[in-house]
Scaffold this active site. Structure first.
Site, PDB file in Angstrom:
ATOM      1  N   LYS A  13       1.036  -1.227  -0.044  1.00 20.83           N
ATOM      2  CA  LYS A  13       0.066   0.089  -0.107  1.00 20.83           C
ATOM      3  C   LYS A  13       0.780   1.431  -0.172  1.00 20.83           C
ATOM      4  O   LYS A  13       0.767   2.303  -0.454  1.00 20.83           O
ATOM      5  CB  LYS A  13      -0.847   0.092   1.240  1.00 20.83           C
ATOM      6  CG  LYS A  13      -1.745  -1.124   1.496  1.00 20.83           C
ATOM      7  CD  LYS A  13      -2.813  -1.027   2.590  1.00 20.83           C
ATOM      8  CE  LYS A  13      -1.939  -0.895   3.962  1.00 20.83           C
ATOM      9  NZ  LYS A  13      -1.350  -2.092   4.477  1.00 20.83           N
ATOM     10  N   ARG A  88      -9.035   1.096   9.745  1.00 20.76           N
ATOM     11  CA  ARG A  88      -8.464  -0.263  10.142  1.00 20.76           C
ATOM     12  C   ARG A  88      -9.522  -0.948  11.049  1.00 20.76           C
ATOM     13  O   ARG A  88      -9.341  -2.591  11.237  1.00 20.76           O
ATOM     14  CB  ARG A  88      -7.267  -0.259  10.800  1.00 20.76           C
ATOM     15  CG  ARG A  88      -5.925  -0.557  10.193  1.00 20.76           C
ATOM     16  CD  ARG A  88      -4.796  -0.453  11.182  1.00 20.76           C
ATOM     17  NE  ARG A  88      -3.520  -0.954  10.748  1.00 20.76           N
ATOM     18  CZ  ARG A  88      -2.528  -0.499  10.230  1.00 20.76           C
ATOM     19  NH1 ARG A  88      -2.613   0.635   9.775  1.00 20.76           N
ATOM     20  NH2 ARG A  88      -1.398  -1.071   9.743  1.00 20.76           N
ATOM     21  N   ARG A 122      12.142  -5.751   5.091  1.00 20.89           N
ATOM     22  CA  ARG A 122      11.679  -4.623   4.682  1.00 20.89           C
ATOM     23  C   ARG A 122      13.014  -3.487   5.773  1.00 20.89           C
ATOM     24  O   ARG A 122      13.323  -3.903   6.799  1.00 20.89           O
ATOM     25  CB  ARG A 122      10.456  -4.071   5.147  1.00 20.89           C
ATOM     26  CG  ARG A 122      10.333  -2.618   5.027  1.00 20.89           C
ATOM     27  CD  ARG A 122       8.906  -2.151   4.902  1.00 20.89           C
ATOM     28  NE  ARG A 122       8.052  -2.507   6.321  1.00 20.89           N
ATOM     29  CZ  ARG A 122       6.581  -2.197   6.040  1.00 20.89           C
ATOM     30  NH1 ARG A 122       6.185  -1.899   5.254  1.00 20.89           N
ATOM     31  NH2 ARG A 122       5.962  -2.619   7.593  1.00 20.89           N
ATOM     32  N   ARG A 155      12.139  -1.811  11.393  1.00 19.96           N
ATOM     33  CA  ARG A 155      10.867  -1.167  12.239  1.00 19.96           C
ATOM     34  C   ARG A 155      10.981  -2.181  13.161  1.00 19.96           C
ATOM     35  O   ARG A 155      11.030  -3.416  13.042  1.00 19.96           O
ATOM     36  CB  ARG A 155       9.547  -0.860  11.329  1.00 19.96           C
ATOM     37  CG  ARG A 155       9.626   0.165  10.404  1.00 19.96           C
ATOM     38  CD  ARG A 155       8.442   0.258   9.617  1.00 19.96           C
ATOM     39  NE  ARG A 155       7.180  -0.245  10.017  1.00 19.96           N
ATOM     40  CZ  ARG A 155       6.067   0.016   9.495  1.00 19.96           C
ATOM     41  NH1 ARG A 155       5.912   0.364   8.362  1.00 19.96           N
ATOM     42  NH2 ARG A 155       4.947  -0.397  10.324  1.00 19.96           N
ATOM     43  N   ARG A 166       0.607  -8.475  14.019  1.00 18.16           N
ATOM     44  CA  ARG A 166      -0.118  -7.603  13.196  1.00 18.16           C
ATOM     45  C   ARG A 166      -0.941  -8.264  12.196  1.00 18.16           C
ATOM     46  O   ARG A 166      -2.128  -7.671  11.568  1.00 18.16           O
ATOM     47  CB  ARG A 166       0.855  -6.796  12.316  1.00 18.16           C
ATOM     48  CG  ARG A 166       1.593  -5.748  13.230  1.00 18.16           C
ATOM     49  CD  ARG A 166       2.970  -5.176  12.789  1.00 18.16           C
ATOM     50  NE  ARG A 166       2.605  -4.294  11.500  1.00 18.16           N
ATOM     51  CZ  ARG A 166       3.714  -4.385  10.668  1.00 18.16           C
ATOM     52  NH1 ARG A 166       4.904  -4.858  10.960  1.00 18.16           N
ATOM     53  NH2 ARG A 166       3.657  -3.644   9.771  1.00 18.16           N
TER      54      ARG A 166
HETATM   55  P1  AMP Z   1       1.443   1.032   9.314  1.00 17.08           P
HETATM   56  O1  AMP Z   1       2.627   1.714   9.046  1.00 17.08           O
HETATM   57  O2  AMP Z   1       0.185   1.243   8.626  1.00 17.08           O
HETATM   58  O3  AMP Z   1       1.645  -0.480   9.202  1.00 17.08           O
HETATM   59  O4  AMP Z   1       0.996   1.054  10.975  1.00 17.08           O
HETATM   60  C1  AMP Z   1       1.972   1.066  11.786  1.00 17.08           C
HETATM   61  C2  AMP Z   1       1.025   0.901  13.286  1.00 17.08           C
HETATM   62  O5  AMP Z   1       0.376   1.962  13.507  1.00 17.08           O
HETATM   63  C3  AMP Z   1       0.192  -0.283  13.307  1.00 17.08           C
HETATM   64  O6  AMP Z   1       0.586  -1.628  13.586  1.00 17.08           O
HETATM   65  C4  AMP Z   1      -0.666   0.273  14.273  1.00 17.08           C
HETATM   66  O7  AMP Z   1      -0.094  -0.100  15.607  1.00 17.08           O
HETATM   67  C5  AMP Z   1      -0.638   1.804  14.125  1.00 17.08           C
HETATM   68  N1  AMP Z   1      -1.780   2.422  13.304  1.00 17.08           N
HETATM   69  C6  AMP Z   1      -1.658   2.760  12.145  1.00 17.08           C
HETATM   70  N2  AMP Z   1      -2.943   3.084  11.613  1.00 17.08           N
HETATM   71  C7  AMP Z   1      -3.834   2.847  12.528  1.00 17.08           C
HETATM   72  C8  AMP Z   1      -5.197   2.906  12.488  1.00 17.08           C
HETATM   73  N3  AMP Z   1      -5.958   3.125  11.727  1.00 17.08           N
HETATM   74  N4  AMP Z   1      -5.696   2.361  13.419  1.00 17.08           N
HETATM   75  C9  AMP Z   1      -5.171   1.934  14.519  1.00 17.08           C
HETATM   76  N5  AMP Z   1      -3.671   1.883  14.725  1.00 17.08           N
HETATM   77  C10 AMP Z   1      -3.049   2.151  13.632  1.00 17.08           C
END
Ligand code: AMP
Length: 210
Positions: A13, A88, A122, A155, A166
């Site tokens: 994404k 989410r 990554r 990360r 996750r």
């Molecule tokens: P991402 O970079 O999109 O994988 O997001 C990294 C982390 O940020 C996720 O594993 C969540 O802990 C938090 N996070 C990001 N977006 C959301 C969301 N829409 N709702 C809740 N937690 C989020």
């Protein structure tokens, strides 16, 4: 055009969003990037969410929805936006329907093995956030960002225990959004188990820039 990029972590994404943002001249809004910046800058939000994010859990709907609501009010969203990583959960999707119902949802389809291979390899630039993959998309010089010369890191939530968690969270809380949006005719599937340049070609055919 307002887009939601929906899919598991590692679906590609963020990579596609960065390309679409540049070609379509609309902002790429990643809630994950916003949280990571807050953590890096040790803001009150960052301090609150760090442990949850490192463990691969979800930040509360209340905090996340407020943050997105504020972001979408900014001027640069007038022409459109790409939401990457939001919504989410069903309550987040319902909240977004109230703020901005005019959205196209792109569902990134990819199998579990490829997700794990992508996430565990990554690397991210500490300075500009550019993503690499030591297997599929390595930087020219190991550990160094091609774009800005910054240092690359893994990360905390790309460690194997967090990846597994996750993916469980995705299946339980986020996957139901596929039917939510399909039922209201807003969903388009895209095969993202391919090179990102091919995914971009499909995307541009599906949603020609205006
Ligand atoms: P991402 O970079 O999109 O994988 O997001 C990294 C982390 O940020 C996720 O594993 C969540 O802990 C938090 N996070 C990001 N977006 C959301 C969301 N829409 N709702 C809740 N937690 C989020």
């Amino acid at each position: 055009m307002n887009f939601i990029f929906l899919g598991p972590p590692g679906a590609g994404k963020g990579t596609l969003a960065a390309q679409v943002a540049e070609e379509y001249g609309i902002p790429h809004i990643s809630t994950g990037d916003i949280f990571r910046a807050a953590i890096k800058n040790q803001t009150p939000l960052g301090v609150k969410v760090k442990a949850i994010i490192d463990a691969g859990g979800l930040v509360s709907d209340e905090i996340t929805c407020e943050l997105v609501d504020e972001r979408l009010k900014k001027d640069d969203c007038k022409k459109g936006f790409i939401l990457d990583g939001f919504p989410r959960t069903i309550p987040q999707a319902e909240a977004l329907e109230k703020i901005c119902p005019d959205v196209q949802v792109v569902n990134f389809e990819v199998n579990n093995d490829l997700i794990i291979a992508r996430l565990s390899n990554r690397r991210v630039c500490k300075s500009c956030g550019q993503n690499y993959n030591v297997k599929f998309l390595p930087p020219k010089t190991e550990g160094i960002c091609d774009k800005c010369g910054g240092e690359l890191y893994t990360r905390d939530d790309d460690k194997l225990e967090s990846i597994t968690h996750r993916l469980e969270v995705y299946r339980e809380q986020t996957e139901p959004l596929i039917n939510f949006y399909r039922n209201i005719n807003k969903l388009t599937d895209i095969d993202s188990a391919r090179d990102s340049s091919l995914v971009l070609v499909d995307f541009k055919k599906l949603f020609p820039a205006k």
